[in-house]
Structures are given as structure tokens and as C-alpha cells.
Design a protein around this motif. Structure first.
Motif, PDB file in Angstrom:
ATOM      1  N   PRO A 137     -21.037 -28.387  31.372  1.00  0.00           N
ATOM      2  CA  PRO A 137     -21.669 -28.466  32.689  1.00  0.00           C
ATOM      3  C   PRO A 137     -21.320 -27.308  33.593  1.00  0.00           C
ATOM      4  N   ASP A 138     -20.283 -26.595  33.255  1.00  0.00           N
ATOM      5  CA  ASP A 138     -19.926 -25.503  34.120  1.00  0.00           C
ATOM      6  C   ASP A 138     -20.894 -24.365  33.927  1.00  0.00           C
ATOM      7  N   ILE A 178     -21.727 -26.239  38.450  1.00  0.00           N
ATOM      8  CA  ILE A 178     -21.964 -27.472  39.211  1.00  0.00           C
ATOM      9  C   ILE A 178     -21.354 -27.361  40.599  1.00  0.00           C
ATOM     10  N   GLY A 179     -21.991 -28.006  41.565  1.00  0.00           N
ATOM     11  CA  GLY A 179     -21.374 -28.140  42.882  1.00  0.00           C
ATOM     12  C   GLY A 179     -21.588 -26.940  43.784  1.00  0.00           C
ATOM     13  N   PHE A 184     -24.891 -31.879  42.123  1.00  0.00           N
ATOM     14  CA  PHE A 184     -23.869 -32.397  43.021  1.00  0.00           C
ATOM     15  C   PHE A 184     -23.905 -31.586  44.314  1.00  0.00           C
TER      16      PHE A 184
END
Lengths: 410, 410
Positions: free
Chosen positions: A191-192, A124-125, A89
Motif C-alpha cells: 500500500p505504500d 497512503i495518507g 485515507f
């Protein structure tokens, strides 16, 4: 973080001809730990992969899929893996960071960018700071060795509580070949701390096309038959490489009879790795095999097994060592698959809980309670309509899971 | 059991003409509490219902569905509800027990068995001891009164931490009508303590056919738009009755213009009740509204919203007061619905977390953290492909949930 009670010791993995490994500290974590793995195939390897089908695939997953297609999996030269940042992301800047990493690796190993595979796991991100990796490349590249599997498994861990590896030997046409694999993941996917990553290397000589067939085929009943929390990652990656350095003859068809033993052993390695992910499931204290029989089709059995495995009420009952067959029945029913309520049977290990749609006449609370105290449990459900069957593996849902996932960033 | 921090006070509900209620102790619980509710419509009522679509529907659900079909919902005379035993997965003996209960109620109220509705909630797989109910009927029947909603809501509770009721007044053709409802459930569905049950009564005069249309229509965005743990019960039941005693004209079409206000108010009552179930979700400390926009269709938006609401990683992040938008993105992606990764946006309350597939430029950790401390939260996700939208309500996943569900039977 205490080590999972379901821990499996790391196996002895000998060198695999045709691949060299090295690890290092890129610095994605503040504390002292290695978080970078480089694998090098000096003479190239056939490669195949299976990736997340997640709608928000990460930049590294995009890279691998595109370049495996482009090169048809021929002559892959290197893999670079980092923990601590999933680079997911992150849009075009994320893709650019991947390109810069692969470009640096390609320069280091004198190959094309497209011959470099990449995998990331972590938050993520957050955009990948590629300089953290590229700065370390000369140093890590200088340390490449062929006997480094345990350290490699360690370097790619995130919230894993133990490093995961598997090893097997097979025979192809009378010639011994080796299969070594490592993986990471804790929580099927969290996902973290993101992602299931697995890397398997054999010194057998197998065409990329055949390798891809085996890879996809065996993923179905191994990595795709496990679930910790039903949450899939943006970064899931399984890469399978064949260096062809064993001296065994080159095989180009997945169905080749000479591959029979290899296929078995490969599936075994993948299954072993996959099950270790469940054993290290976040907060897990029980390793549970769910078998469904009597379903309308295998796909239907699979959906029922998965619904059981992912039901919070089933999973908390296991955590409480409670043979709560009512919750199993509830989960079976909510899978929305054809079942015959009045033929439904549920068994915990060898003990019948329900038969023909009613509590089993032989139901024995004391025996059941004793069974539920085991660390490894088996639930068998027959839904009474056909011959479809499936097996799936999961773990229990404990307070520790909530703790790990509720307190991670804060 | 401490009362949920998201508790809503029980509203003042006046008598509804045409229905009388009484509660009693059948004794399904060892401790002193009421666990039996009887509702009586002396002159009959139109009735409609929505039931679990679960593959293992319970005996009482089977009974209601069959007899509502048989009588077309005309002239229903009574409802009998018990807590403490779901009478689910009990085969023919379970169905026989239901018949005996309804037969006794029919005798007491001088009506046909088919005019009696029944609902049960409690442990699965335990046969209903119908004598516990039938023995109490004379005593409970003698206490029927028209002002007893709060006690009724109390008597049907299982692991609920507070009784749930809602009330509204509407106008039909200038005439005031009343709508009263109660429900129970804690954990969207926790089949062990099982089930969502809701009973709504109005004194409006509405045909069963019109009532059924309204019931089904409004369930979709109320009771079917909430989820605590994704686990559905074998016993879920919503029954809607219209006694016709208000003096307002009889309406036979759901689309009748004179019903406009009534429809709104009815939906409001159902929504209020449904949201109270979430507020009393097992272990809940946060009430969360998830809105999805920009999906390919409403159905697609709904699936994405549900996937977000049921993701253990999203729910534990809320428990940890963590604005973990990466997990929202993960959940969106694993819904397997069409989305545009590079247009994806995520907002917590008024604060942008992600915009156009990247962390929002205005992202402010301090503001976000302050927002996440609220008890009532809102997440808005735009997936950037179309005009489909949906709203869904859920709660967080806390250690308390695991405790409640892991230690229940033991």
C-alpha cells in the motif's frame, strides 16, 4: 532496482479501435519519470469494474464505484491514472481532489464528470495535489494516440521492475475482436507504493451488464487467486472496457454462445496479467503454483491454498530452495479446514514428498533439491476428504522483500 | 546464533516442593548439547493443558490430550520432553514411539503410562527414535533434583537464543505459594525447529478442573495473544501442574475468592513467558505491543490486532524503524471487520499519526522517527465503532528471519 528474474517481455499490442492513450509527467516523483496516464474513448465505452473490498477504500475507488453504479457503466468517456500518490485515507479533501480532476477531464473531453473513471497508486495518507494533474491535461490530451500501450504500462508503475501487458484476439460470430490489457503491482499489494491497478480494453461490443458478469467471474480465478504477501491495498482496481468498434455484433448476455471464444481469451488476458504481478512480486525469485485437491469444497481448497501461499515459513523455504514439506503440512493444518491427516499428500512438481500422512517411500532428496532450483515451481497437496480443488499463485519471501519494504520511506 | 537484542535474563527460580527435574543428552542433535528434560512429581500433581488446535496435531499432543481426559488430570507423575525431533506427521509409528517412551518412564517411576505427559519439538515428519530417550532414562532419572530450572529451560531450546523462565509468589489464604514456569519457542511457531512448549508448576493445591479453567482462561490473553509469523505449530503445548505441597488449603473452584492473588500471579507468569517468546522471535529487533480499541466487539478487536501483527508490510516497516501508519491503516482495513474510516486513529507510543481518518494535525516526523528507534514500541489503533478492545504482541520482520528460515535445512 534490478529487474525481476521472473520478468516477462512486454507483448506487441496493436491499436484497439475506440480508445486513445497518452502519458505525461505530473510530477508526483522527484526524479524524471512519467506518472500520468489518460485513456480516452471518443465515442464512449461499456465499462465494468472490480475493486478492493478493503475497509479503507480510497477516494478514487469510491468515485469509480459510485459513478459506475450511477451510469450503469454506459458511455464511459475517459480514465485518468496517476502513480506516486494513492489519495487514500485522505477524507473529504481527498474526495474533493478527485472531483476536481474528473471535472477538468470532463471539460477537456466534453463529457459529464460521471463518465470519467480515475485510479491512483502511491503513498497512503497523502492528499492528491490535483493541480499536478489538471495542469498537464491540455498537453497530455493533445498527444492522444491509439498506439501507446507500452508507454501506458510504464507510466503507471510504482515499485514494479517491468511494465506488464497482455494481448489476445478472439472471434465473435466470425468477426475478429481484440483484447488488450495493462496492469501494475509488485507485492500483491504494497500500500505504500500501493496497489494493483489493471485496465483492459476490447473493441468488442458488449453490454455493461454482461461485461460486469465476465469481469467479476474471471477475477475470482485470476486476480483473486494470486498473493504476494497477503496485504491488500486500499486502491485495488480492475477496469474493463468495451468500445464496440470491431464491427462484431453487439452482445448483451454474458452467457451468449457467440461469446465462448471471447470469454476464454479474456480470462487468458486477465490470468496473464495477474501472474505477471506475482512474477514481479517484491524480491521474488520463484514463481510458485499451489494446487489443492481433495478438499471438502472449492472454498475450503481455496482457503488451504491461500494459507500455504501466505505462510512466511513456506515462502522463506522456497527462497532457500528447500523442499520443506513439513512447512507445507504445517500451513495446511493451520488453515482450520477439514483434512484427513492420515491421507495427506504433498508433491513438489512430479516428486512425491509425503503420501498418506507420512514421508513418501519414494522420497529422493537429490531429485527434490534439483527440482527446487527451478524458477517456476509447482506444489500439489491432496487433503483426502472430498472433491474440492483450487489453484493459487505466489512467489517466495526473500531478504530483498524485507529490504524493499523496510527501507522504503527512510 | 547471536542472542536476541530483546533478551530477558533468566530469573532466580527456587525449588518448587513436589517436583524434581533432570536433563540429559539424548542425542537428537549432532553437536554437544542437552536435549532431554524429565520432570517428576513423586506424589503426583493436578494437571491441565492447552494444546495446538492445528489440524495436523503431533503424536505427543495426541497422547497428552487423550490421557489428560482419561485421568481427568489427577495424579500426573512425570513429563518427558525432547528437543530435536517433533515426532509430528509420523502416523502410527510415531504414536507407537510415544507409547514406548511413556511406558519406559512409567516403569522408571512406578506409575501408569497414562500418568506420564510427553512433549516434543524439532523437525516435522521425522519419526522419533524412542530408544535415544529410553537409553538415557536410568542416568537422567538418577540425577533428579529440585533446583534445576535454568538447565531445564536450556535443554528444551531449539532455535531459541536464550532460555526462558518466570517466577512468582502468591498468597492463598495467608499461605505463600510458588509458581515457576519455563518455555521455548522462537518464531511464534516455526514448525521446523518447531513449536511453543511451556511448563508451569505451582506448589499450590488446586483441583485439576479449576486448574484447567485457569489454564484456558489465561492462555487467551497471553500465549494466544502473541504472534511472530502467524505460523502455528503442530506441537504447541502448555502444561500446568499443581503439586499441592505448599501447605496452603486445597482449592477446587477456579472462582474461589482465596485464589484471587494466585490467579493474578499465574496470569503474570504466563504473560511473562509468552512475551519472552516474542522477544526471541526469529530475527526480532523490536518488541511491539498492538492495542486496538473502539471495535464492535472484543473478538473483532482481536482480529484487527492480529491482522496488524501479522502483516508483512507492517512488520518490515518496524524493522526499518519507519512509523508507517499507512500500512497500519491498510492492515486494519483488510481485517474485514466493522470500522469507521473517518474516525480511525493511529498512535505510535504517545504520538498521534492519524486522527479521525486523516493524518494527525500534530504529526511530527522528527519525534516519530526518534520514537521508532526504541526497542519496545506500542501502537494504538481506535477504529471508532464500539467498545471492543484487545492487546497483542509481536516483533518485527527482518532479513535475519528470512535467513534463519530460508537456510535452515540446507
Amino acid at each position: 532496482m534490478p529487474v525481476s528474474p521472473l520478468v516477462v517481455p512486454f507483448p506487441k499490442i496493436p491499436p484497439i479501435a475506440g480508445v486513445q492513450l497518452a502519458t505525461g509527467r505530473a510530477g508526483f516523483y522527484k526524479h524524471e519519470r512519467e506518472d500520468l496516464l489518460v485513456m480516452h474513448f471518443p465515442e464512449g465505452a461499456s465499462a465494468a469494474g472490480v475493486f478492493t473490498r478493503h475497509g479503507v477504500g480510497s477516494a478514487p475507488v469510491d468515485w469509480c464505484k459510485r459513478h459506475l453504479t450511477m451510469t450503469k457503466g454506459e458511455g464511459v468517456k475517459a480514465v485518468v491514472v496517476n502513480a506516486g500518490c494513492a489519495n487514500s485515507f485522505t477524507g473529504k479533501p481527498g474526495a474533493d481532489a478527485v472531483r476536481r480532476v474528473c471535472s477538468a477531464v470532463a471539460k477537456r473531453f466534453d463529457c459529464r464528470q460521471r463518465d470519467v473513471m480515475v485510479a491512483s497508486t502511491g503513498v497512503i495518507g497523502v492528499l492528491l495535489d490535483d493541480s499536478k494533474i489538471t495542469h498537464r491535461l491540455p498537453e497530455v490530451g493533445a498527444r492522444l494516440t491509439d498506439d501507446y500501450w507500452a508507454q501506458a504500462a510504464q507510466a503507471i508503475m510504482t515499485t514494479d521492475t517491468f511494465p506488464k501487458g497482455a494481448y489476445a484476439e478472439a472471434t465473435i460470430d466470425g468477426q475478429k475482436v481484440r483484447i488488450a490489457g495493462i496492469c501494475k503491482g509488485s507485492g500483491m499489494i504494497a500500500p505504500d507504493m500501493a496497489t494493483m491497478l489493471a485496465f483492459v480494453v476490447t473493441d468488442a461490443a458488449i453490454s455493461p451488464a454482461a461485461l460486469q458478469i465476465l469481469c467479476s467471474l474471471y477475477t475470482r480465478n485470476t486476480f483473486n487467486a494470486i498473493t504476494v504477501d497477503g496485504d491488500r491495498s486500499t486502491n485495488d482496481t480492475l477496469l474493463l472496457f468495451a468500445t464496440g468498434k470491431s464491427g462484431a455484433p453487439k452482445i448483451s448476455r454474458a452467457g451468449d454462445k457467440r461469446l465462448a471464444d471471447f470469454r476464454d481469451k479474456l480470462e487468458g488476458v486477465l490470468m496473464n496479467l495477474a501472474q505477471q504481478l506475482v512474477r514481479d512480486g517484491e524480491g521474488a525469485t520463484k514463481f510458485i503454483k499451489v494446487s489443492v485437491t481433495g478438499a471438502e469444497s472449492h472454498a475450503s481448497a481455496r482457503k488451504i491454498a491461500r494459507t500455504i501461499c501466505e505462510s512466511p515459513l513456506v515462502k522463506t523455504a522456497f527462497a532457500g530452495e528447500d523442499a520443506n514439506w513439513g512447512r507445507i503440512v504445517m500451513a495446511v493444518g493451520r488453515a482450520d479446514e477439514p483434512i484427513d491427516r492420515d491421507k495427506l499428500s504433498v508433491k513438489f512438481g512430479p516428486h512425491w514428498a509425503a503420501q498418506d500422512g507420512l514421508i513418501a517411500s519414494s522420497y529422493d532428496e537429490a531429485k527434490m533439491s534439483a527440482y527446487m532450483k527451478k524458477k517456476e515451481l509447482e506444489v500439489t497437496v491432496d487433503v483426502g476428504v472430498g472433491r474440492g480443488s483450487a489453484e493459487m499463485w505466489t512467489c517466495d519471501l526473500t531478504k530483498r522483500y524485507v529490504e524493499i519494504n523496510g527501507d522504503y520511506r527512510s
